[in-house]
Design an enzyme around this catalytic site. Structure first.
Site, PDB file in Angstrom:
ATOM      1  N   LYS A 160      -7.885   4.790  -0.595  1.00 54.46           N
ATOM      2  CA  LYS A 160      -7.783   6.149  -0.064  1.00 54.46           C
ATOM      3  C   LYS A 160      -7.305   7.122  -1.147  1.00 54.46           C
ATOM      4  O   LYS A 160      -6.594   6.691  -2.053  1.00 54.46           O
ATOM      5  CB  LYS A 160      -6.871   6.190   1.159  1.00 54.46           C
TER       6      LYS A 160
ATOM      7  N   HIS B 269      -3.459   0.167   2.218  1.00 52.86           N
ATOM      8  CA  HIS B 269      -2.538  -0.926   1.870  1.00 52.86           C
ATOM      9  C   HIS B 269      -1.606  -1.292   3.027  1.00 52.86           C
ATOM     10  O   HIS B 269      -1.027  -2.370   3.040  1.00 52.86           O
ATOM     11  CB  HIS B 269      -1.778  -0.627   0.570  1.00 52.86           C
TER      12      HIS B 269
ATOM     13  N   LYS C 134       0.097  -5.329   4.768  1.00 55.06           N
ATOM     14  CA  LYS C 134       1.499  -5.691   5.000  1.00 55.06           C
ATOM     15  C   LYS C 134       1.570  -6.779   6.072  1.00 55.06           C
ATOM     16  O   LYS C 134       0.926  -6.652   7.124  1.00 55.06           O
ATOM     17  CB  LYS C 134       2.313  -4.471   5.445  1.00 55.06           C
TER      18      LYS C 134
ATOM     19  N   GLU D  98      10.326   8.222   4.544  1.00 54.19           N
ATOM     20  CA  GLU D  98      10.568   7.855   3.140  1.00 54.19           C
ATOM     21  C   GLU D  98      11.714   8.698   2.604  1.00 54.19           C
ATOM     22  O   GLU D  98      11.781   9.902   2.893  1.00 54.19           O
ATOM     23  CB  GLU D  98       9.329   8.144   2.293  1.00 54.19           C
TER      24      GLU D  98
ATOM     25  N   HIS E 181      -2.586   5.582   7.136  1.00 55.83           N
ATOM     26  CA  HIS E 181      -1.607   4.554   7.501  1.00 55.83           C
ATOM     27  C   HIS E 181      -1.144   4.663   8.962  1.00 55.83           C
ATOM     28  O   HIS E 181      -1.117   3.678   9.692  1.00 55.83           O
ATOM     29  CB  HIS E 181      -0.375   4.626   6.595  1.00 55.83           C
TER      30      HIS E 181
ATOM     31  N   LYS F 243       8.735  12.971   3.758  1.00 58.25           N
ATOM     32  CA  LYS F 243       9.398  12.646   2.488  1.00 58.25           C
ATOM     33  C   LYS F 243      10.810  13.218   2.542  1.00 58.25           C
ATOM     34  O   LYS F 243      11.064  14.203   3.242  1.00 58.25           O
ATOM     35  CB  LYS F 243       8.666  13.312   1.321  1.00 58.25           C
TER      36      LYS F 243
HETATM   37  C1  BG6 Z   1       0.749   6.086  -0.056  1.00 55.32           C
HETATM   38  C2  BG6 Z   1       1.059   7.552  -0.074  1.00 55.32           C
HETATM   39  O1  BG6 Z   1      -0.531   5.855   0.484  1.00 55.32           O
HETATM   40  O2  BG6 Z   1       1.712   5.402   0.746  1.00 55.32           O
HETATM   41  C3  BG6 Z   1       2.452   7.783  -0.610  1.00 55.32           C
HETATM   42  O3  BG6 Z   1       0.112   8.225  -0.892  1.00 55.32           O
HETATM   43  C4  BG6 Z   1       3.459   6.976   0.162  1.00 55.32           C
HETATM   44  O4  BG6 Z   1       2.796   9.169  -0.574  1.00 55.32           O
HETATM   45  C5  BG6 Z   1       3.028   5.525   0.248  1.00 55.32           C
HETATM   46  O5  BG6 Z   1       4.706   7.072  -0.521  1.00 55.32           O
HETATM   47  C6  BG6 Z   1       3.930   4.759   1.196  1.00 55.32           C
HETATM   48  O6  BG6 Z   1       3.642   3.398   1.100  1.00 55.32           O
HETATM   49  P1  BG6 Z   1       4.771   2.308   1.418  1.00 55.32           P
HETATM   50  O7  BG6 Z   1       4.053   1.004   1.314  1.00 55.32           O
HETATM   51  O8  BG6 Z   1       5.823   2.493   0.379  1.00 55.32           O
HETATM   52  O9  BG6 Z   1       5.258   2.626   2.788  1.00 55.32           O
END
Ligand code: BG6
Length: 508
Positions: free
Chosen positions: A154, A184, A188, A222, A246, A346
């Site tokens: 993505k 991704h 998980k 986050e 996600h 964020k």
């Molecule tokens: C990414 C985003 O796809 O996923 C990021 O572009 C984000 O901004 C990240 O920080 C979060 O992934 P994870 O696995 O750390 O939750």
């Protein structure tokens, strides 16, 4: 688990961060787990002029820093590195694909990799159509002597129209089952465990519907800011960066119907149906159902934290959201009338991704409760960190009378002895080599997600009067998001509530 068939992985954009931080360490972990093919090699390509040695040196550094292994076994490392080579090429120049084809054919013969080529585009999105087009024109996507697969990551477009164009162009040179779109989150462990929790247990599924569920909440918080990605993030925002992919993937896994089998397309059909059933948020409803925010300068543990607009690469007048919370409905038989609430941001107080199923209360209250809230019974699926599942239910407080107290039944992945949780990229790369696309997004699923996101984007673009709320870095986002949750005494689950200013970042 068995070893995948022999193959070459070709990584485009191999000089970038993704390759050395994620892909190579994940492939090395697969090697340590004996899950790489017998005959295997990696060809890195990008524009940078590297010698083979310099490229391998960079990959070794990546493995040392990001593989998660305390001690790297020297012999295994050497034999892994011996399988890596590098070619500098202009990815926009058709002539260079002839050279690449020749290199891959030679490598095939030398390493006996059986003509199976897996192309991984670790490049900016603008290159996807260019590279795939050139691969196609050079005949490198024809599956005459072995498979040809293409992995992209993505963003898949920036709206519905561009996502459709991307899909159309990919399908000019590849078939859908040759395309692997990485999200991704699907790699998980805990996300995959959602399927098992729901469909391997007789106790949850009967309750998993509008008759017993009051509402569903999904949070992905986050604590980091935009770090060094200000320029990218400013043109993207939380809605497109996190929700379109996600969070909506989590929604689809949480809400899907049981598939008839574990076949990749059966599962993806069910997920897609959920996204196609999301009730579109009308232009005039966006202000009410979608709360956006942007972090402003603040202090965390006494340290000054810059506001989003002061971040490197960000427009000082930016209206890009770093926080978004949405209330929506899924218009289908199972979920009719059940509100879903999702939020991400964020610079929130902590890192946490979790799904909470809030069950309805009993129809008749016999006992006094310590806490009177609808969500007395909650199933909390902790995606990260502290992966696990928590069930909250009422128990009698020992002593006189019948006072009910909420207690926890808590399972932590970390309690499983000697179980190694693989990284998302390990799982996804292994699956692509195996030809299993279950954990990859299909083109129509991506388009269905954009169909839900587009009206929100349009409303924001067309109505500058829709507020973007500031929230101090290190807090849980705009307070207005609390008003989204309907019901007496109801609010989001705050995994670390009641924090003092001193302790805005907390460990779960
Ligand atoms: C990414 C985003 O796809 O996923 C990021 O572009 C984000 O901004 C990240 O920080 C979060 O992934 P994870 O696995 O750390 O939750």
């Amino acid at each position: 688990m068995e070893k995948p068939g022999n193959c070459i992985i070709v990584i485009f954009g191999a000089s970038g961060d993704l390759t050395s931080r994620k892909l190579i360490p994940a492939l090395f972990e697969l090697k340590l787990q004996q899950l790489l093919p017998e005959k295997f090699c990696i060809v890195g390509v990008s524009r940078s002029e590297f010698t083979n040695e310099a490229f391998c040196e960079k990959m070794i550094k990546g493995i040392r820093s990001f593989s998660g292994e305390k001690e790297i076994p020297a012999e295994q490392l050497q034999s892994f590195i011996d399988q890596i080579s590098y070619m500098s090429m202009d990815m926009a120049s058709p002539g260079d694909y002839e050279k690449l084809g020749k290199l891959l054919t030679d490598t095939d013969q030398k390493f006996n990799t059986g003509g199976n080529w897996l192309f991984y585009l670790a490049t900016p999105q603008v290159m996807f159509e260019i590279i795939s087009g050139h691969l196609g024109s050079a005949g490198l996507t024809n599956q005459v002597n072995g498979y040809r697969r293409l992995i992209i990551e993505k963003p898949f477009g920036h709206d519905l129209e561009s996502a459709k164009t991307l899909n159309r162009n990919l399908l000019k040179v590849l078939t859908e089952d040759q395309v692997y779109r990485i999200d991704h989150y699907l790699g998980k462990e805990t996300v995959q465990n959602l399927l098992v929790t729901r469909f391997a247990n007789g106790i949850f599924e009967p309750l998993w519907n509008r008759n017993y569920v009051h509402h569903i909440e999904i949070t992905s918080a986050e604590s980091i800011g935009v770090e060094n990605r200000g320029k990218y993030y400013d043109s993207t925002g939380a809605l497109r960066d996190m929700v379109q992919n996600h969070l909506l993937q989590l929604v689809s896994l949480t809400a899907m119907e049981p598939p008839s089998s574990m076949d990749s397309n059966w599962i993806r059909n069910e997920k897609t149906k959920v996204l196609q059933s999301l009730r579109p948020i009308k232009n005039e409803e966006v202000e009410k159902y979608v709360i956006r925010g942007q972090y402003v300068a603040s202090k965390i543990r006494g340290q000054p934290i810059p506001g989003y607009r002061e971040e490197h690469g960000v427009d000082p007048d930016s209206h890009t959201e770093t926080y978004v919370a949405i209330k929506f409905y899924i218009d289908n038989w199972r979920w009719g009338g059940v509100p879903f609430y999702i939020r991400t941001g964020k610079r929130l107080p902590t890192n946490v991704t979790e799904i909470i199923i809030h069950f309805k209360r009993t129809p008749h209250y016999l006992f006094a409760r310590e806490e009177m809230s609808v969500g007395s019974n909650q199933l909390v699926i902790r995606i990260q960190p502290d992966e696990g599942i928590l069930l909250k239910f009422g128990m009698k407080l020992p002593g006189a009378g019948f006072i009910v107290k909420n207690v926890n039944m808590d399972f932590h992945y970390r309690d499983l002895a000697n179980i190694r949780v693989p990284s998302a990229y390990e799982r996804l790369l292994y699956d692509a080599m195996q030809g299993d696309s279950t954990l990859y997004s299909r083109g129509d699923t991506v388009e269905a997600a954009w169909s839900f996101i587009d009206p929100i984007q349009h409303a924001w673009a067309e109505n500058p009067s829709i507020k973007i709320f500031g929230y101090p870095a290190g807090t849980w986002g705009p307070e207005h998001a609390d008003d989204l949750i309907e019901g007496q005494n109801l609010t989001w689950r705050y995994p670390c509530k009641n924090l003092t200013d001193e302790d805005l970042y907390c460990e779960l």
